[in-house]
Design a protein around this motif. Structure first.
Motif, PDB file in Angstrom:
ATOM      1  N   UNK A   1     -14.060  32.619  -0.675  1.00 42.05           N
ATOM      2  CA  UNK A   1     -15.312  32.663  -0.570  1.00 42.05           C
ATOM      3  C   UNK A   1     -15.942  31.567   0.369  1.00 42.05           C
ATOM      4  N   UNK A   2     -15.261  30.851   1.161  1.00 39.27           N
ATOM      5  CA  UNK A   2     -15.424  29.719   1.950  1.00 39.27           C
ATOM      6  C   UNK A   2     -14.374  29.388   2.780  1.00 39.27           C
ATOM      7  N   UNK A   3     -14.656  28.865   4.082  1.00 39.32           N
ATOM      8  CA  UNK A   3     -13.718  28.235   4.755  1.00 39.32           C
ATOM      9  C   UNK A   3     -13.079  27.217   4.314  1.00 39.32           C
ATOM     10  N   UNK A   4     -11.699  26.791   4.576  1.00 35.59           N
ATOM     11  CA  UNK A   4     -10.811  25.669   3.917  1.00 35.59           C
ATOM     12  C   UNK A   4     -11.523  24.294   4.416  1.00 35.59           C
ATOM     13  N   UNK A   5     -11.341  23.482   3.437  1.00 37.41           N
ATOM     14  CA  UNK A   5     -11.953  22.062   3.767  1.00 37.41           C
ATOM     15  C   UNK A   5     -11.111  21.294   4.456  1.00 37.41           C
ATOM     16  N   UNK A   6     -11.534  20.607   5.672  1.00 37.69           N
ATOM     17  CA  UNK A   6     -10.610  20.058   6.378  1.00 37.69           C
ATOM     18  C   UNK A   6     -11.034  18.639   6.659  1.00 37.69           C
ATOM     19  N   UNK A   7     -10.068  17.657   6.363  1.00 39.88           N
ATOM     20  CA  UNK A   7     -10.461  16.252   6.585  1.00 39.88           C
ATOM     21  C   UNK A   7      -9.706  15.750   7.797  1.00 39.88           C
ATOM     22  N   UNK A   8     -10.416  15.280   8.728  1.00 39.22           N
ATOM     23  CA  UNK A   8      -9.735  14.451   9.877  1.00 39.22           C
ATOM     24  C   UNK A   8     -10.252  13.379  10.259  1.00 39.22           C
ATOM     25  N   UNK A   9      -9.923  12.272   9.464  1.00 38.99           N
ATOM     26  CA  UNK A   9     -10.397  10.940   9.494  1.00 38.99           C
ATOM     27  C   UNK A   9      -9.481  10.111  10.009  1.00 38.99           C
ATOM     28  N   UNK A  10      -9.393   9.507  10.906  1.00 32.36           N
ATOM     29  CA  UNK A  10      -8.381   8.359  11.619  1.00 32.36           C
ATOM     30  C   UNK A  10      -8.693   7.052  10.772  1.00 32.36           C
ATOM     31  N   UNK A  11      -9.550   6.908   9.951  1.00 30.62           N
ATOM     32  CA  UNK A  11      -9.660   5.825   9.391  1.00 30.62           C
ATOM     33  C   UNK A  11      -8.553   5.651   8.087  1.00 30.62           C
ATOM     34  N   UNK A  12      -8.485   6.897   7.674  1.00 34.60           N
ATOM     35  CA  UNK A  12      -7.495   7.018   6.470  1.00 34.60           C
ATOM     36  C   UNK A  12      -6.207   6.256   6.966  1.00 34.60           C
ATOM     37  N   UNK A  13      -5.771   6.191   7.996  1.00 36.76           N
ATOM     38  CA  UNK A  13      -4.562   5.591   8.358  1.00 36.76           C
ATOM     39  C   UNK A  13      -4.795   4.007   8.317  1.00 36.76           C
ATOM     40  N   UNK A  14      -5.772   3.599   8.607  1.00 31.38           N
ATOM     41  CA  UNK A  14      -6.210   2.195   8.515  1.00 31.38           C
ATOM     42  C   UNK A  14      -6.369   1.720   7.191  1.00 31.38           C
ATOM     43  N   UNK A  15      -6.832   2.774   6.509  1.00 28.71           N
ATOM     44  CA  UNK A  15      -7.202   2.188   5.076  1.00 28.71           C
ATOM     45  C   UNK A  15      -5.834   1.955   4.003  1.00 28.71           C
ATOM     46  N   UNK A  16      -5.121   2.897   4.351  1.00 25.01           N
ATOM     47  CA  UNK A  16      -3.632   2.768   3.462  1.00 25.01           C
ATOM     48  C   UNK A  16      -2.592   1.761   4.117  1.00 25.01           C
ATOM     49  N   UNK A  17      -2.645   1.543   5.499  1.00 22.59           N
ATOM     50  CA  UNK A  17      -1.615   0.780   6.284  1.00 22.59           C
ATOM     51  C   UNK A  17      -1.355  -0.274   5.641  1.00 22.59           C
ATOM     52  N   UNK A  18      -0.039  -0.789   5.177  1.00 23.85           N
ATOM     53  CA  UNK A  18       0.475  -1.957   4.591  1.00 23.85           C
ATOM     54  C   UNK A  18      -0.001  -2.117   3.053  1.00 23.85           C
ATOM     55  N   UNK A  19      -0.414  -0.993   2.381  1.00 24.96           N
ATOM     56  CA  UNK A  19      -0.906  -1.076   0.945  1.00 24.96           C
ATOM     57  C   UNK A  19       0.372  -0.710  -0.106  1.00 24.96           C
ATOM     58  N   UNK A  20       0.213  -1.302  -1.113  1.00 28.48           N
ATOM     59  CA  UNK A  20       1.132  -1.029  -2.238  1.00 28.48           C
ATOM     60  C   UNK A  20       0.426  -0.133  -3.196  1.00 28.48           C
ATOM     61  N   UNK A  21       0.606   1.409  -3.161  1.00 20.78           N
ATOM     62  CA  UNK A  21      -0.235   2.182  -3.854  1.00 20.78           C
ATOM     63  C   UNK A  21       0.713   2.889  -5.215  1.00 20.78           C
ATOM     64  N   UNK A  22      -0.107   2.662  -6.347  1.00 20.74           N
ATOM     65  CA  UNK A  22       0.401   3.067  -7.520  1.00 20.74           C
ATOM     66  C   UNK A  22      -0.343   4.551  -7.797  1.00 20.74           C
ATOM     67  N   UNK A  23       0.477   5.511  -8.095  1.00 21.18           N
ATOM     68  CA  UNK A  23       0.204   6.982  -8.445  1.00 21.18           C
ATOM     69  C   UNK A  23       0.782   7.216 -10.007  1.00 21.18           C
ATOM     70  N   UNK A  24      -0.291   7.480 -10.739  1.00 18.83           N
ATOM     71  CA  UNK A  24       0.057   7.822 -12.039  1.00 18.83           C
ATOM     72  C   UNK A  24      -0.059   9.565 -12.159  1.00 18.83           C
ATOM     73  N   UNK A  25       0.620  10.148 -12.885  1.00 19.61           N
ATOM     74  CA  UNK A  25       0.600  11.599 -12.806  1.00 19.61           C
ATOM     75  C   UNK A  25       1.439  12.033 -11.700  1.00 19.61           C
ATOM     76  N   UNK A  26       2.275  11.040 -11.154  1.00 20.35           N
ATOM     77  CA  UNK A  26       2.868  11.431  -9.857  1.00 20.35           C
ATOM     78  C   UNK A  26       3.705  12.846  -9.507  1.00 20.35           C
ATOM     79  N   UNK A  27       4.085  13.241 -10.876  1.00 20.96           N
ATOM     80  CA  UNK A  27       4.844  14.431 -10.753  1.00 20.96           C
ATOM     81  C   UNK A  27       4.135  15.775 -10.802  1.00 20.96           C
TER      82      UNK A  27
END
Length: 646
Positions: free
Chosen positions: A271-297
């Protein structure tokens, strides 16, 4: 098999040299025919002169065909380009003939040799028509025989733009299955009564089951990217299979392959168009970071892993207590050639284990997706819900704060809004705790809320699919129940975007469009499976489960929102909390004895005034509170002592 036989015949007997010989024969035949036409179908012309001219025409036309290569095309796939090549061949033949006649007239190389100009002009026109007609005739004959001997699929194409034309060409040129395009469908009334390649353009209003059945339509192929959801749903309701052409950028080598046309998925009916994210800042935000994800499976966690692995991160730390599922995520990453990760089997309730992970790997960002989420199960096990959803979040948040993690993104749910279940209440308490912790920590704590995720583990879509496969009725708790939905990639993209824009202390909510009626969703899934409701598969109403809402909400009572730079992401303004009191009471609740379910629920209701149980044994506490307030004439929150007495 029949198709392969036709292809074999066309390749063996319709070789380019056979086509070359037939073309030469047609040119010679039309040359003789022109003489008969020119002299009123009599023999009042010099036959000896004709016999001298015929070998010359044979040589010139043969040379022209060799130069242009018009005989090399596959006759059964003749198109506009092939007709243009025929025109070039005839034009070259005529030009060479005229040039030779002019040279011969000046030099007298062949005494008395000439061809009347009227004959040349008529021959050029008649040859072009005869050669084009021969190809068209062969193509029609080939297709006619295929229609007679092969199964033909009758289709409608929804859309008349360039994509619609490309789809038409892909269908008619398909060698594995014969398609017959019955019509094009277009919403534009200006195209009413027109045709494309002889195929009529129909208005959407003509699409009824009566028309579908009378024309024996097997399939409706949607090529329009901006088709309205109501129109798509109405197509699904018809007695024909509905398929969809992928976006042009997904076509192989810029061309559509019939195999890429897939059946409409339930995601297409949100009932709506797909949500799309196109933010080039995401690359800068996560570059070089050590990221922990719980519930990763899990559903959301694994998609977060998938998307974050595409960024230039230093390392991904995947934490989950589900060993087999975590192994699958690990293998998927390796198959994709990604090795900058470590998979760790761990329980977030184990504070010492979590501390050792932080000490050894020093994560700089945390995405917390681990949780118990099944409402009926948690309604029967409040202690377990508290230990994972509240205490697990508390231990992880405390550890993140202690190790000065930059950002902690907590994935919550719309069930935390005006909760009616133990699960929703525990998620709201977790939100409240990290909000309190923000006041005394350098870590930026960010909360994201969204609704149901299509295809996630334990969600309604996999359940319906399994029931359809087994041929049993679909089970639905209430005919009027509604839910907000988004896809797993959409949810993960929005979490990453919110994590990027968060400054600490916010609760981000996502605009998921209109809520979807689950009963309609069930009927559409039956239809998309090629079955009929209720003839093939029925829908059984079972009644609301303990703690289940009839409809979900995005905002609690007294809450409102602030906009952000992304129109689909809003910041929730929650009510003010007594941070010290709330934090201490949550800490106290986390050490409650596992056998004190009633006490746990009463304390949660005290902490969350908007928590009102629904279709649950714990409704009795809400009723007692209301009676007490009415008798005592009080409206404010009641005390711990009063709760314990109740």
């Amino acid at each position: 098999m029949i198709n392969n036989y036709f292809t074999y015949l066309s390749q063996k007997y319709a070789s380019k040299w056979l086509v070359y010989a037939i073309d030469l024969a047609i040119v010679l035949t039309t040359f003789v025919a022109v003489y008969f036409i020119r002299f009123n179908f009599t023999l009042n012309f010099d036959l000896n002169q004709l016999f001298i001219q015929l070998p010359f025409i044979l040589v010139v036309s043969g040379l022209s065909f060799l130069v242009v290569g018009s005989f090399k095309s596959v006759i059964r796939h003749t198109g506009f380009t092939d007709v243009v090549n025929l025109f070039k061949s005839i034009s070259l033949m005529t030009a060479l003939t005229i040039a030779f006649i002019l040279v011969n007239k000046a030099t007298n190389l062949i005494s008395g040799f000439t061809i009347p100009r009227s004959i040349l002009v008529m021959h050029a026109l008649l040859s072009f028509v005869a050669l084009s007609a021969s190809r068209l005739l062969f193509k029609m004959l080939f297709n006619h025989l295929k229609c007679k001997l092969m199964r033909t699929k009758r289709v409608l194409i929804y859309g008349t733009g360039d994509t619609g034309i490309a789809t038409y060409n892909a269908l008619i040129n398909n060698t594995k299955l014969k398609f017959q395009v019955v019509g094009f469908i277009d919403d534009n009334s200006n195209k009413k009564g027109k045709s494309i390649n002889g195929i009529p353009v129909l208005q959407k209003g003509k699409l009824t089951n009566t028309y579908i059945n009378s024309e024996n339509i097997d399939e409706i192929i949607v090529v329009s990217d901006n088709i309205k959801n109501d129109n798509l749903v109405s197509l699904v309701d018809l007695d024909a299979k509905v398929t969809k052409v992928p976006p042009i950028e997904q076509w192989m080598n810029g061309e559509l392959n019939v195999q890429q046309i897939k059946q409409v998925q339930i995601e297409d009916l949100l009932g709506r168009p797909p949500i799309e994210i196109d933010n080039p800042n995401l690359q800068n935000e996560f570059r070089g970071e050590t990221i922990l994800i719980t519930g990763a499976a899990g559903s959301i966690g694994s998609e977060l892993v998938n998307q974050l692995s595409n960024f230039d991160v230093k390392e991904l730390i995947l934490v989950d207590q589900a060993e087999s599922a975590l192994y699958d995520v690990q293998q998927d990453l390796k198959r994709s050639g990604k090795y900058n990760f470590i998979a760790i089997v761990a329980d977030i309730r184990d504070g010492l284990r979590i501390d050792s992970i932080f000490q050894n790997h020093k994560p700089t960002m945390v995405f917390h997706a681990a949780a118990y989420k099944h409402v009926p199960l948690m309604e029967k096990s409040p202690y377990e819900a508290i230990k994972i959803n509240v205490n697990g979040t508390k231990l992880l948040a405390d550890t993140s704060s202690r190790y000065n993690v930059k950002k902690f993104v907590f994935i919550s749910t719309d069930k935390a809004v005006n909760p009616t279940s133990v699960m929703g209440a525990t998620k709201r308490m977790a939100e409240m705790y990290i909000t309190c912790l923000q006041k005394e920590s350098k870590t930026k704590f960010i909360t994201t809320r969204f609704g149901n995720v299509l295809g996630s583990n334990g969600s309604v879509i996999p359940l319906f699919k399994k029931q359809i496969e087994n041929g049993v009725p679909l089970t639905l708790t209430h005919k009027d129940i509604t839910r907000y939905f988004m896809t797993i990639p959409e949810a993960s993209q929005l979490v990453l975007e919110a994590g990027t824009m968060g400054k600490g202390g916010e609760i981000f909510i996502f605009d998921m469009g209109e809520s979807v009626k689950i009963f309609d969703l069930a009927k559409n899934m039956i239809k998309l499976s090629g079955l009929r409701y209720p003839e093939d598969i029925d829908i059984k109403i079972t009644g609301l489960r303990p703690g289940e809402k009839l409809y979900e909400e995005l905002l609690a009572n007294g809450e409102n929102t602030l906009s952000t730079y992304h129109k689909k992401i809003l910041i929730n303004k929650t009510r003010e909390l007594d941070y010290n009191k709330v934090k201490s009471e949550i800490e106290e609740l986390c050490i409650t004895n596992r056998f004190q379910n009633n006490n746990i629920v009463m304390k949660m209701k005290q902490l969350i005034p908007e928590y009102r149980s629904n279709n649950s044994d714990y409704e009795r506490f809400d009723k007692r509170v209301q009676i007490y307030k009415k008798v005592k004439g009080v409206s404010e929150d009641i005390s711990d002592k009063t709760y314990s007495n109740l």
